[in-house]
Design a protein around this motif. Sequence first.
Motif, PDB file in Angstrom:
ATOM      1  N   ILE A   1       0.858  -1.185   0.000  1.00 39.90           N
ATOM      2  CA  ILE A   1       0.000   0.000   0.000  1.00 39.90           C
ATOM      3  C   ILE A   1       0.894   1.235   0.000  1.00 39.90           C
ATOM      4  N   VAL A   2       0.724   2.086  -1.009  1.00 36.92           N
ATOM      5  CA  VAL A   2       1.522   3.303  -1.138  1.00 36.92           C
ATOM      6  C   VAL A   2       0.903   4.436  -0.325  1.00 36.92           C
ATOM      7  N   LYS A   3      -0.423   4.575  -0.426  1.00 37.06           N
ATOM      8  CA  LYS A   3      -1.105   5.631   0.317  1.00 37.06           C
ATOM      9  C   LYS A   3      -2.552   5.214   0.541  1.00 37.06           C
ATOM     10  N   GLN A   4      -3.053   5.520   1.729  1.00 38.99           N
ATOM     11  CA  GLN A   4      -4.446   5.207   2.024  1.00 38.99           C
ATOM     12  C   GLN A   4      -5.079   6.301   2.872  1.00 38.99           C
ATOM     13  N   THR A   5      -6.193   6.846   2.370  1.00 39.66           N
ATOM     14  CA  THR A   5      -7.043   7.751   3.148  1.00 39.66           C
ATOM     15  C   THR A   5      -8.469   7.236   2.979  1.00 39.66           C
ATOM     16  N   ARG A   6      -9.409   7.911   3.540  1.00 35.85           N
ATOM     17  CA  ARG A   6     -10.799   7.451   3.406  1.00 35.85           C
ATOM     18  C   ARG A   6     -11.288   7.533   1.973  1.00 35.85           C
ATOM     19  N   HIS A   7     -10.697   8.427   1.156  1.00 38.35           N
ATOM     20  CA  HIS A   7     -11.184   8.614  -0.212  1.00 38.35           C
ATOM     21  C   HIS A   7     -10.144   8.271  -1.282  1.00 38.35           C
ATOM     22  N   LEU A   8      -8.967   7.816  -0.872  1.00 37.29           N
ATOM     23  CA  LEU A   8      -7.919   7.466  -1.829  1.00 37.29           C
ATOM     24  C   LEU A   8      -7.197   6.212  -1.357  1.00 37.29           C
ATOM     25  N   PHE A   9      -7.011   5.261  -2.303  1.00 43.78           N
ATOM     26  CA  PHE A   9      -6.299   4.026  -1.997  1.00 43.78           C
ATOM     27  C   PHE A   9      -5.329   3.746  -3.140  1.00 43.78           C
ATOM     28  N   VAL A  10      -4.038   3.792  -2.840  1.00 44.17           N
ATOM     29  CA  VAL A  10      -3.005   3.592  -3.859  1.00 44.17           C
ATOM     30  C   VAL A  10      -2.175   2.377  -3.454  1.00 44.17           C
ATOM     31  N   PHE A  11      -2.030   1.423  -4.381  1.00 42.70           N
ATOM     32  CA  PHE A  11      -1.220   0.232  -4.097  1.00 42.70           C
ATOM     33  C   PHE A  11      -0.436  -0.164  -5.342  1.00 42.70           C
ATOM     34  N   ARG A  12       0.515  -1.058  -5.164  1.00 40.92           N
ATOM     35  CA  ARG A  12       1.300  -1.560  -6.294  1.00 40.92           C
ATOM     36  C   ARG A  12       0.826  -2.961  -6.653  1.00 40.92           C
ATOM     37  N   ASN A  13       0.603  -3.176  -7.971  1.00 45.87           N
ATOM     38  CA  ASN A  13       0.172  -4.498  -8.403  1.00 45.87           C
ATOM     39  C   ASN A  13       1.360  -5.432  -8.569  1.00 45.87           C
ATOM     40  N   GLN A  14       1.117  -6.624  -9.151  1.00 47.15           N
ATOM     41  CA  GLN A  14       2.190  -7.625  -9.223  1.00 47.15           C
ATOM     42  C   GLN A  14       3.336  -7.198 -10.132  1.00 47.15           C
ATOM     43  N   ASN A  15       3.103  -6.198 -11.006  1.00 41.73           N
ATOM     44  CA  ASN A  15       4.159  -5.687 -11.885  1.00 41.73           C
ATOM     45  C   ASN A  15       4.906  -4.505 -11.274  1.00 41.73           C
ATOM     46  N   GLY A  16       4.487  -4.103 -10.083  1.00 43.86           N
ATOM     47  CA  GLY A  16       5.110  -2.943  -9.450  1.00 43.86           C
ATOM     48  C   GLY A  16       4.507  -1.625  -9.871  1.00 43.86           C
ATOM     49  N   ASP A  17       3.447  -1.669 -10.688  1.00 45.21           N
ATOM     50  CA  ASP A  17       2.794  -0.438 -11.131  1.00 45.21           C
ATOM     51  C   ASP A  17       1.849   0.081 -10.049  1.00 45.21           C
ATOM     52  N   GLU A  18       1.778   1.406  -9.928  1.00 39.86           N
ATOM     53  CA  GLU A  18       0.855   2.006  -8.969  1.00 39.86           C
ATOM     54  C   GLU A  18      -0.566   1.993  -9.533  1.00 39.86           C
ATOM     55  N   VAL A  19      -1.501   1.560  -8.706  1.00 35.83           N
ATOM     56  CA  VAL A  19      -2.925   1.594  -9.048  1.00 35.83           C
ATOM     57  C   VAL A  19      -3.593   2.548  -8.074  1.00 35.83           C
ATOM     58  N   ARG A  20      -4.218   3.583  -8.620  1.00 36.30           N
ATOM     59  CA  ARG A  20      -4.853   4.610  -7.795  1.00 36.30           C
ATOM     60  C   ARG A  20      -6.376   4.436  -7.868  1.00 36.30           C
ATOM     61  N   CYS A  21      -6.979   4.255  -6.730  1.00 36.87           N
ATOM     62  CA  CYS A  21      -8.428   4.092  -6.659  1.00 36.87           C
ATOM     63  C   CYS A  21      -9.014   5.169  -5.761  1.00 36.87           C
ATOM     64  N   VAL A  22     -10.175   5.672  -6.163  1.00 40.61           N
ATOM     65  CA  VAL A  22     -10.874   6.683  -5.369  1.00 40.61           C
ATOM     66  C   VAL A  22     -12.217   6.119  -4.941  1.00 40.61           C
ATOM     67  N   LEU A  23     -12.675   6.558  -3.787  1.00 41.61           N
ATOM     68  CA  LEU A  23     -13.947   6.078  -3.260  1.00 41.61           C
ATOM     69  C   LEU A  23     -15.092   6.611  -4.121  1.00 41.61           C
ATOM     70  N   SER A  24     -15.971   5.720  -4.528  1.00 43.12           N
ATOM     71  CA  SER A  24     -17.080   6.114  -5.395  1.00 43.12           C
ATOM     72  C   SER A  24     -18.120   6.924  -4.614  1.00 43.12           C
ATOM     73  N   ASP A  25     -18.665   7.945  -5.288  1.00 42.33           N
ATOM     74  CA  ASP A  25     -19.785   8.706  -4.722  1.00 42.33           C
ATOM     75  C   ASP A  25     -21.016   8.601  -5.624  1.00 42.33           C
ATOM     76  N   ASP A  26     -20.962   7.618  -6.556  1.00 44.79           N
ATOM     77  CA  ASP A  26     -22.063   7.410  -7.496  1.00 44.79           C
ATOM     78  C   ASP A  26     -22.897   6.219  -7.025  1.00 44.79           C
ATOM     79  N   PRO A  27     -24.141   6.433  -6.589  1.00 45.42           N
ATOM     80  CA  PRO A  27     -24.964   5.318  -6.099  1.00 45.42           C
ATOM     81  C   PRO A  27     -25.242   4.258  -7.155  1.00 45.42           C
ATOM     82  N   ASP A  28     -25.139   4.625  -8.439  1.00 46.05           N
ATOM     83  CA  ASP A  28     -25.388   3.654  -9.509  1.00 46.05           C
ATOM     84  C   ASP A  28     -24.301   2.581  -9.573  1.00 46.05           C
ATOM     85  N   ASP A  29     -23.131   2.863  -9.001  1.00 43.09           N
ATOM     86  CA  ASP A  29     -22.054   1.875  -9.036  1.00 43.09           C
ATOM     87  C   ASP A  29     -22.409   0.614  -8.257  1.00 43.09           C
TER      88      ASP A  29
END
Length: 260
Positions: free
Chosen positions: A86-114
């Motif tokens: 895990i590179v960085k984690q907050t309530r609205h941001l989650f950044v981690f490295r995958n098996q290739n070492g690449d950073e994957v940046r995810c943000v918390l969804s605010d869309d109820p349709d998701d």
Amino acid sequence: MAILLLGLSMGSCRKGRGKAQEARQEDFAAKKMLQGIWVDEDEQDVAFKAKGDTIYYPDSTSQPVYFQIFDDTLVLHGANEAKYPIVKQTRHLFVFRNQNGDEVRCVLSDDPDDATFFSTKHPLPINQNQLIKRDTVIMYGGERYHCYVQVNPTTYKVSSPTYNDDGVEVDNVYYDNIINFNVYHGADRLFGGDFNKRQFSKWVPAEFLRSSILSDLTFDHCDSQGIHYTASLIKPGDSMGSYQVDVMVSYNGHLRIALK
């Protein structure tokens, strides 16, 4: 039920991890921050949902997986244990490295349709998902033969570990089939029976057989020996992973199976 099964399998995995790993303390605060639906920041696609101790994926073939967070590492307990820094984690941001070492940046969804991406879905077997019936009339040597094939999807699951678009290992689930095959000469039934993939263990390596499904049985040709059908055993997630087996019924009703 899926969560219960994952929890049980997790319990069996814990036994062999050693005292050093058992002594680690899970970061429950980080797990709590991960709750919710997360979207890939670059692709703007729904990546996963964390609920309780389980991560769910939006596609229908990927199994939910039990997860833990130790220190700065996300641990997924699927068919194989996978660890992602895990590179960085907050309530609205989650950044981690995958098996290739690449950073994957995810943000918390605010869309109820998701949430609709995680509605109850049923995994689809390869090329099946419904009862398939085929009748084939064959003429050979002036004689008429009638062949019936019925492909029956089952509830027997075959897991196929693979990587999703974010480079995270997931367990895709497929259902195997049982195929009923009958050959008639007029009113006389020359052959009739059910086929499952275990009946091809003599011709298909055990490791491949475990992770494959019996996908179909299709007419190939007829010759002086008999009527030839092709049984297709396919390894899900691998476009090159298949075995083609010749299933022949002779004109006096004898069955012969051979690798094509």
